[in-house]
Design a protein around this motif. Structure first.
Motif, PDB file in Angstrom:
ATOM      1  N   LEU A 138       0.826  -1.207   0.000  1.00  0.00           N
ATOM      2  CA  LEU A 138       0.000   0.000   0.000  1.00  0.00           C
ATOM      3  C   LEU A 138       0.860   1.256   0.000  1.00  0.00           C
ATOM      4  O   LEU A 138       0.578   2.222  -0.737  1.00  0.00           O
ATOM      5  CB  LEU A 138      -0.918   0.000   1.224  1.00  0.00           C
ATOM      6  N   ASP A 186      -5.609  -1.691   7.733  1.00  0.00           N
ATOM      7  CA  ASP A 186      -6.768  -0.835   7.990  1.00  0.00           C
ATOM      8  C   ASP A 186      -6.339   0.509   8.564  1.00  0.00           C
ATOM      9  O   ASP A 186      -6.881   1.557   8.190  1.00  0.00           O
ATOM     10  CB  ASP A 186      -7.719  -1.507   8.988  1.00  0.00           C
ATOM     11  N   LEU A 189      -4.975   2.786   5.852  1.00  0.00           N
ATOM     12  CA  LEU A 189      -6.049   3.329   5.020  1.00  0.00           C
ATOM     13  C   LEU A 189      -6.796   4.440   5.748  1.00  0.00           C
ATOM     14  O   LEU A 189      -7.075   5.499   5.171  1.00  0.00           O
ATOM     15  CB  LEU A 189      -7.027   2.219   4.629  1.00  0.00           C
ATOM     16  N   LEU A 194      -7.260   7.014   2.481  1.00  0.00           N
ATOM     17  CA  LEU A 194      -7.347   6.282   1.220  1.00  0.00           C
ATOM     18  C   LEU A 194      -8.518   5.310   1.269  1.00  0.00           C
ATOM     19  O   LEU A 194      -8.365   4.133   1.593  1.00  0.00           O
ATOM     20  CB  LEU A 194      -6.040   5.533   0.955  1.00  0.00           C
ATOM     21  N   SER A 195      -9.690   5.814   0.941  1.00  0.00           N
ATOM     22  CA  SER A 195     -10.883   4.986   0.941  1.00  0.00           C
ATOM     23  C   SER A 195     -11.481   4.950  -0.463  1.00  0.00           C
ATOM     24  O   SER A 195     -11.827   5.982  -1.038  1.00  0.00           O
ATOM     25  CB  SER A 195     -11.921   5.536   1.933  1.00  0.00           C
ATOM     26  N   LEU A 199      -9.982  -0.688  -2.574  1.00  0.00           N
ATOM     27  CA  LEU A 199      -9.112  -0.781  -1.407  1.00  0.00           C
ATOM     28  C   LEU A 199      -9.874  -1.280  -0.185  1.00  0.00           C
ATOM     29  O   LEU A 199      -9.332  -2.053   0.618  1.00  0.00           O
ATOM     30  CB  LEU A 199      -8.474   0.576  -1.116  1.00  0.00           C
ATOM     31  N   ASP A 200     -11.112  -0.863  -0.036  1.00  0.00           N
ATOM     32  CA  ASP A 200     -11.917  -1.337   1.088  1.00  0.00           C
ATOM     33  C   ASP A 200     -12.170  -2.840   0.978  1.00  0.00           C
ATOM     34  O   ASP A 200     -12.149  -3.563   1.982  1.00  0.00           O
ATOM     35  CB  ASP A 200     -13.243  -0.583   1.152  1.00  0.00           C
ATOM     36  N   ALA A 203      -8.978  -4.569   1.828  1.00  0.00           N
ATOM     37  CA  ALA A 203      -8.733  -4.475   3.271  1.00  0.00           C
ATOM     38  C   ALA A 203      -9.488  -5.550   4.028  1.00  0.00           C
ATOM     39  O   ALA A 203      -8.970  -6.118   5.005  1.00  0.00           O
ATOM     40  CB  ALA A 203      -9.135  -3.092   3.775  1.00  0.00           C
ATOM     41  N   TYR A 252      -5.534  -6.549  -6.057  1.00  0.00           N
ATOM     42  CA  TYR A 252      -6.106  -5.208  -6.196  1.00  0.00           C
ATOM     43  C   TYR A 252      -6.866  -5.078  -7.514  1.00  0.00           C
ATOM     44  O   TYR A 252      -7.976  -4.532  -7.552  1.00  0.00           O
ATOM     45  CB  TYR A 252      -5.003  -4.153  -6.107  1.00  0.00           C
TER      46      TYR A 252
END
Length: 272
Positions: A138, A186, A189, A194-195, A199-200, A203, A252
């Motif tokens: 990340l 987490d 982020l 960075l949402s 990515l969520d 995570a 990703y």
């Protein structure tokens, strides 16, 4: 219509976080950065006034220059880089257009200060499995592409952090670590802002695999198995990280682009 030497916000947004993403250079003036210190993910800051000094640093790379509005500063800096043989474009509309697009923005406030070569330096326990590969991925893809990672004996992480000016992560009692039922990925982020859906989703997979809650998401068991396999394939933690970068890149891209795609056998016959 953008110029041939410009890239649009939507075009750049699709490249963010990918291994072949361009180098992004933020040349906004200090007043504009003070008003909004967030960065396009993966950006490096440079002073447009000294472009002739740092232009050759980016030889051999594809570069996108961003200023506040995509006008004189970014276009001038990009032109100078092209003069030095660098494949450089300016971002159409600049930082303001990026922000208006509601694209990802990196909160830099909690991040460690870079070293004298402009790199953030991080330290964690040796023999990584899940979180200690996820976090470097990340950071390299969205925060600091030149970040340095030191893997040391668990008992020495804090001392190495102190003596070598590194930021400890994924150990107990430090800022960048697990919080409650979440993991260090987490925390990164959340603190960096960075949402995004991809990515969520990633995570959740990382959290499930890293905290032993494989029931959280179907991909967790396979993800953990692959992570443990990687940890046994490499004695060198940095070589494992290099291989793990591709592993996380693939997950990703699946999280971003392929969650609805299926693969069945035998393939359906034509006309069926």
């Amino acid at each position: 219509m953008p110029l041939p030497t410009e890239i649009t916000v939507s075009q750049l947004y699709r490249l963010i976080g990918l291994p072949d993403a361009p180098t992004i250079i933020d040349v906004r003036i200090d007043d504009d950065v003070a008003a909004d210190p967030r960065l396009i993910p993966g950006s490096v800051r440079r002073d447009f006034r000294t472009v002739s000094d740092w232009a050759t640093e980016f030889a051999g790379r594809t570069v996108v220059i961003s200023c506040q509005k995509g006008l004189k500063l970014s276009q001038g800096a990009a032109a100078w880089l092209r003069h030095e043989g660098v494949d450089a474009m300016s971002l159409e509309g600049g930082f303001e257009a990026w922000r208006a697009y509601r694209a990802l923005l990196l909160n830099t406030t909690p991040l460690p200060k870079p070293d004298d070569r402009g790199r953030t330096v991080w330290v964690t326990r040796a023999r990584p499995k899940v979180d200690r590969i996820a976090c470097p991925w990340l950071i390299r893809r969205f925060v600091d592409p030149s970040a340095v990672f030191l893997f040391v004996a668990p008992s020495e992480v804090t001392a190495v952090a102190d003596r070598f000016g590194a930021t400890p992560f994924d150990i107990e009692g430090v800022f960048w670590s697990h919080r409650g039922e979440t993991c260090t990925f987490d925390t990164l982020l959340m603190e960096t802002g960075l949402s995004a859906p991809a990515l969520d989703r990633l995570a959740l997979i990382v959290r499930a695999a890293d905290t032993g809650r494989l029931d959280l998401v179907p991909e967790a068991a396979g993800f953990l198995a692959a992570s443990l396999g990687l940890s046994r394939m490499f004695k060198d933690d940095l070589k494992q990280l290099e291989a793990g970068m591709l592993f996380y890149d693939s997950f990703y891209r699946w999280c971003r682009d392929a969650t609805d795609e299926t693969h069945n056998w035998p393939a359906a016959a034509k006309g069926a």
